[in-house]
Structure formats: structure tokens, C-alpha cells
Motif scaffolding. Structure first.
Motif, PDB file in Angstrom:
ATOM      1  N   ASP A 158      13.078   4.789 -36.218  1.00  0.00           N
ATOM      2  CA  ASP A 158      12.750   5.328 -34.850  1.00  0.00           C
ATOM      3  C   ASP A 158      11.747   4.189 -34.211  1.00  0.00           C
ATOM      4  OD1 ASP A 158      10.005   4.794 -36.781  1.00  0.00           O
ATOM      5  OD2 ASP A 158       9.181   7.240 -36.344  1.00  0.00           O
ATOM      6  N   GLY A 159      11.429   2.748 -35.221  1.00  0.00           N
ATOM      7  CA  GLY A 159      11.557   1.533 -34.453  1.00  0.00           C
ATOM      8  C   GLY A 159       9.668   1.685 -35.206  1.00  0.00           C
ATOM      9  N   SER A 160       9.461   1.825 -36.179  1.00  0.00           N
ATOM     10  CA  SER A 160       8.204   1.777 -36.325  1.00  0.00           C
ATOM     11  C   SER A 160       7.996   0.704 -37.055  1.00  0.00           C
ATOM     12  CB  SER A 160       7.608   3.015 -36.862  1.00  0.00           C
ATOM     13  OG  SER A 160       8.511   3.701 -37.980  1.00  0.00           O
ATOM     14  N   LYS A 161       9.126   0.060 -37.768  1.00  0.00           N
ATOM     15  CA  LYS A 161       9.157  -0.999 -38.599  1.00  0.00           C
ATOM     16  C   LYS A 161       8.510  -2.287 -38.015  1.00  0.00           C
ATOM     17  CE  LYS A 161      12.155  -3.625 -41.701  1.00  0.00           C
ATOM     18  NZ  LYS A 161      13.626  -3.475 -42.158  1.00  0.00           N
TER      19      LYS A 161
ATOM     20  N   ILE B 284      23.383  -8.244 -35.546  1.00  0.00           N
ATOM     21  CA  ILE B 284      23.418  -9.105 -34.255  1.00  0.00           C
ATOM     22  C   ILE B 284      22.479  -8.046 -33.973  1.00  0.00           C
ATOM     23  CG2 ILE B 284      24.544  -8.473 -31.804  1.00  0.00           C
ATOM     24  CD1 ILE B 284      26.614  -9.312 -34.080  1.00  0.00           C
ATOM     25  N   LEU B 285      22.073  -6.355 -33.878  1.00  0.00           N
ATOM     26  CA  LEU B 285      21.301  -5.993 -32.689  1.00  0.00           C
ATOM     27  C   LEU B 285      19.552  -5.733 -33.055  1.00  0.00           C
ATOM     28  CD1 LEU B 285      20.843  -2.977 -31.352  1.00  0.00           C
ATOM     29  CD2 LEU B 285      21.650  -2.241 -33.003  1.00  0.00           C
ATOM     30  N   GLU B 286      19.293  -6.127 -34.438  1.00  0.00           N
ATOM     31  CA  GLU B 286      18.168  -6.624 -34.283  1.00  0.00           C
ATOM     32  C   GLU B 286      17.489  -7.757 -33.826  1.00  0.00           C
ATOM     33  OE1 GLU B 286      15.168  -7.152 -38.773  1.00  0.00           O
ATOM     34  OE2 GLU B 286      17.484  -7.017 -38.957  1.00  0.00           O
TER      35      GLU B 286
ATOM     36  N   PHE C 147      13.307  -9.201 -27.523  1.00  0.00           N
ATOM     37  CA  PHE C 147      13.010  -8.495 -26.964  1.00  0.00           C
ATOM     38  C   PHE C 147      11.731  -8.510 -27.082  1.00  0.00           C
ATOM     39  CE2 PHE C 147      17.284  -7.518 -24.982  1.00  0.00           C
ATOM     40  CZ  PHE C 147      16.450  -7.789 -23.266  1.00  0.00           C
ATOM     41  N   ILE C 148      11.316  -8.123 -28.861  1.00  0.00           N
ATOM     42  CA  ILE C 148       9.926  -7.705 -28.979  1.00  0.00           C
ATOM     43  C   ILE C 148       9.035  -9.335 -29.317  1.00  0.00           C
ATOM     44  CG2 ILE C 148       8.740  -6.927 -31.173  1.00  0.00           C
ATOM     45  CD1 ILE C 148      11.015  -5.694 -32.014  1.00  0.00           C
ATOM     46  N   ARG C 149       9.745 -10.108 -29.487  1.00  0.00           N
ATOM     47  CA  ARG C 149       8.988 -11.607 -29.484  1.00  0.00           C
ATOM     48  C   ARG C 149       8.191 -11.572 -27.523  1.00  0.00           C
ATOM     49  NH1 ARG C 149      12.361 -15.713 -32.364  1.00  0.00           N
ATOM     50  NH2 ARG C 149      10.387 -17.134 -31.390  1.00  0.00           N
TER      51      ARG C 149
ATOM     52  N   ASN D  80       9.003   1.229 -29.763  1.00  0.00           N
ATOM     53  CA  ASN D  80       9.900   3.031 -29.833  1.00  0.00           C
ATOM     54  C   ASN D  80      11.095   2.930 -29.507  1.00  0.00           C
ATOM     55  OD1 ASN D  80       6.357   3.545 -29.847  1.00  0.00           O
ATOM     56  ND2 ASN D  80       6.288   3.124 -28.035  1.00  0.00           N
ATOM     57  N   ILE D  81      11.858   3.344 -30.246  1.00  0.00           N
ATOM     58  CA  ILE D  81      13.193   3.836 -30.273  1.00  0.00           C
ATOM     59  C   ILE D  81      13.724   5.093 -30.663  1.00  0.00           C
ATOM     60  CG2 ILE D  81      15.730   3.021 -30.983  1.00  0.00           C
ATOM     61  CD1 ILE D  81      14.241   1.086 -32.744  1.00  0.00           C
TER      62      ILE D  81
END
Length: 350
Positions: A185-188, A152-154, A160-162, A192-193
Motif C-alpha cells: 500500500d506504499g507504507s514502506k 525500475i518501478l521503484e 516522484f517521492i523526492r 499512498n498506493i
């Protein structure tokens, strides 16, 4: 919107070799072909050139021999989210933005070299126990439960990324390490996370007090980590900014049919009867935008839920506005909601 699109403009009489140089220098894998009045007459990609070279077309031939004369375009005011949908549906990496036939910009799928991006922080609440989803959440935090083939979180993160957001903060409490191990850390995702850990549950509003000092001083999205929606976050932010609001709450229309006839009376006299009327309400959708002032007002380790925080703002005569969500929305709080999400996700562009 790419700010380098001026670097990929060509005239139709320029050579294929010149087109290759433009494509290579800009690293956008596309060039836009225009006439003398900057009207778009075609686009050419590295793939177009490669296919024609194989057929024997020389590098000195005019680019008009290999360009696509009927390219897919979008209006200049297209949202990032809609542009991505269009590109994905057509299998494109970029689309020119036009106004009255003239080139005014470029949207790219992966935002290489730019793209419409927002520095606004996005704060995702992912620390709940998911009690109503037990036993599914006995050994898995609710945000990591899969809807379709993704947690769900992904799905929330990708939405938001889109839309062009890149600075994320995730509030955790229950099974924190499992969430950190998955998202890192969100790099995938090329974002930035930063994690905010609640030693004790602080409520959706209280977690704001744990954010680090270097959070961008801009309106902040706050969203529950169990909300499945395709709301256009760019439009929500635009609305908030235009309203110059202290806070914006996204709301959802909810209707409830009274299962009985409703009687209105005065003294002993019946004055009106309604058979099973339908009542309409706005309910909290679990998506907010808060001003930097409101965010900073929450002290560290203070327990408070967002509704209480907003009620306090209203009492102080601050502008708290609501944004009706007309798009798909589902709060995955119960087992039946989770089952519904598995069916809904098939037809959703998430």
C-alpha cells in the motif's frame, strides 16, 4: 518547505538548554540561530549540543558556543528534488532556506512535520507484457526488473517521492500479484498506493477510465512504468499550471542522420544537395500531465492510447502543450536499452 520553521528560531545569546527545548518541541532535530534582523548566523543540531556537552560545555552557556557558524543553505526557490540532492550529498537532515541572508524557510530530508508536498495524483502504467525484453519478462513483470539494485518501478516511484508527491496509482495487468506483493500500500515509502487492474489491456489512455472516484481533483501525472529519467517533475507541474493546459506532453529531442546524400530537385534540375543531413524531431517521452476534465472524459473500459486521446483534444481545440525534457531520459523497451540502463544508473542520482 516546512511551515513550522518559525518555531525553531533562536537568538545567539539564548542558552543551550533553551535550544534543546526548541529542538525537542519541534521534532526537527535542528534550530536556526538568527540576529535581530532575522539574518541567519548559524544552525545548531542535537548532535552539535551532544558533542559539546561531552567536552564540558554547560547547558547555561549561550548557543553561539556550539552552533555551526557556516551552515549549508539553499535559496528559497530551490526545488524539493535539488534540496534533497544537496542534503544527501552533505549528509544533512535539513537545510535553511534564505533570501538575501534572511531565513525564509526550511527543507527537511524526510519531510517530518511538513516539507513541500503535492496532492496531485501520479498514475504509473505498469501492466505491459514486456514482450521485447523476453526472456527476462517470462516470469517477472518488466516494472520489477532491476536497474542497479532496485526495480525500475521503484526508481520511478522514488523520483516522484523526492519531488514531494505522495498519491500514487499503479495500473497493472501482467503478473499483477508480484507488483502488489512488492509495493503493497506504499507504507514502506510513507506514500499512498492504489492499484487499478486492467482485465484487458486498455492502452495508456484507457486506464484513466478505471481510476476511482476519490482521485484528487488536480492535474494528474501519467508516466510509463519503464521510463528512466531524472526530469524535475516539480518544474513540469509548474509549467503545466502556468500554461493552464488541458494536457502537457513531455517530449525528447531525437536526431537522425540520413546515411545518404539527400537531393532536392525541381523537374529534372538538381537545386540542392545535402550530404548525410541530420534531422531533428521531438518524440513522445511517455510522461504526461492531464487535467481533471480530460481524465474524466475517458469512459470505463474504453481502449485508447494517450497519443490518440491528445489528438482528440487538439481536434476539439483544447490546449495541449509540450515540455522538452533536457535531462537524462531512457525508455527501457528493448534488451539493449536495459543493458544501457545498467551502465547509466551508476552515474545517475536516482
Amino acid at each position: 518547505m516546512s511551515y513550522r520553521w518559525h518555531n525553531i528560531l533562536l537568538k545567539s545569546n539564548q542558552s543551550i538548554l533553551e535550544a534543546l527545548k526548541v529542538i525537542d518541541n519541534a521534532a526537527l532535530r535542528i534550530a536556526l540561530v538568527i540576529d535581530d534582523t532575522e539574518h541567519l548566523v548559524g544552525v545548531v543540531t542535537d548532535g552539535d549540543i551532544r558533542r559539546h556537552l561531552i567536552k564540558g560545555v554547560g547547558l547555561d552557556a549561550p548557543v553561539e558556543h556550539v552552533m555551526n557558524k557556516t551552515p549549508v543553505t539553499a535559496p528559497k526557490n530551490v526545488t524539493r528534488k535539488d534540496a534533497v540532492k544537496l542534503m544527501e550529498s552533505k549528509g544533512l537532515l535539513a537545510i535553511p532556506l534564505v533570501e538575501k541572508g534572511k531565513v525564509v524557510g526550511l527543507e527537511t530530508l524526510n519531510k517530518t512535520g511538513s516539507g513541500r508536498t503535492y496532492e496531485n495524483p501520479v498514475f504509473i502504467m505498469a501492466g505491459g507484457f514486456g514482450t521485447r525484453l523476453r526472456p527476462l519478462t517470462d516470469n517477472c513483470p518488466k516494472p520489477l526488473l532491476k536497474v542497479g539494485d532496485k526495480p525500475i518501478l521503484e526508481i520511478v516511484l522514488n523520483s516522484f517521492i523526492r519531488s514531494g508527491f505522495k498519491n500514487f496509482y499503479i495500473s497493472t495487468h501482467y503478473l499483477t500479484e508480484m507488483i502488489k506483493d512488492y509495493f503493497g500500500d506504499g507504507s514502506k515509502w510513507k506514500v499512498n498506493i492504489t492499484y487499478v487492474h486492467e482485465k484487458e489491456p486498455l492502452g495508456t489512455g484507457g486506464a484513466l477510465g478505471l481510476l476511482p472516484n476519490d482521485v484528487p481533483d488536480l492535474p494528474l501525472f501519467l508516466i510509463n512504468g519503464d521510463v528512466l529519467t531524472n526530469v524535475d517533475f516539480e518544474k513540469v507541474l509548474e509549467f503545466h499550471n502556468k500554461q493552464k493546459a488541458h494536457a502537457t506532453m513531455c517530449v525528447r529531442d531525437y536526431e537522425y542522420q540520413v546515411p545518404f546524400g539527400v537531393i532536392q530537385g525541381q523537374d529534372n534540375k538538381v537545386i540542392n544537395m545535402q550530404e548525410k543531413p541530420v534531422e531533428h524531431y521531438f518524440i513522445n517521452a511517455g510522461i504526461y500531465i492531464v487535467s481533471p476534465e480530460l481524465r474524466r472524459s475517458v469512459s470505463k473500459n474504453r481502449y485508447i492510447d494517450m497519443p490518440s486521446l491528445l489528438e482528440s483534444s487538439i481536434e476539439q481545440e483544447k490546449d495541449v502543450v509540450m515540455y522538452p525534457v533536457r535531462e537524462y531520459w531512457l525508455d527501457i523497451g528493448r534488451i539493449e536499452d536495459y543493458k544501457r540502463a545498467q551502465l547509466d544508473i551508476i552515474n545517475l542520482d536516482l
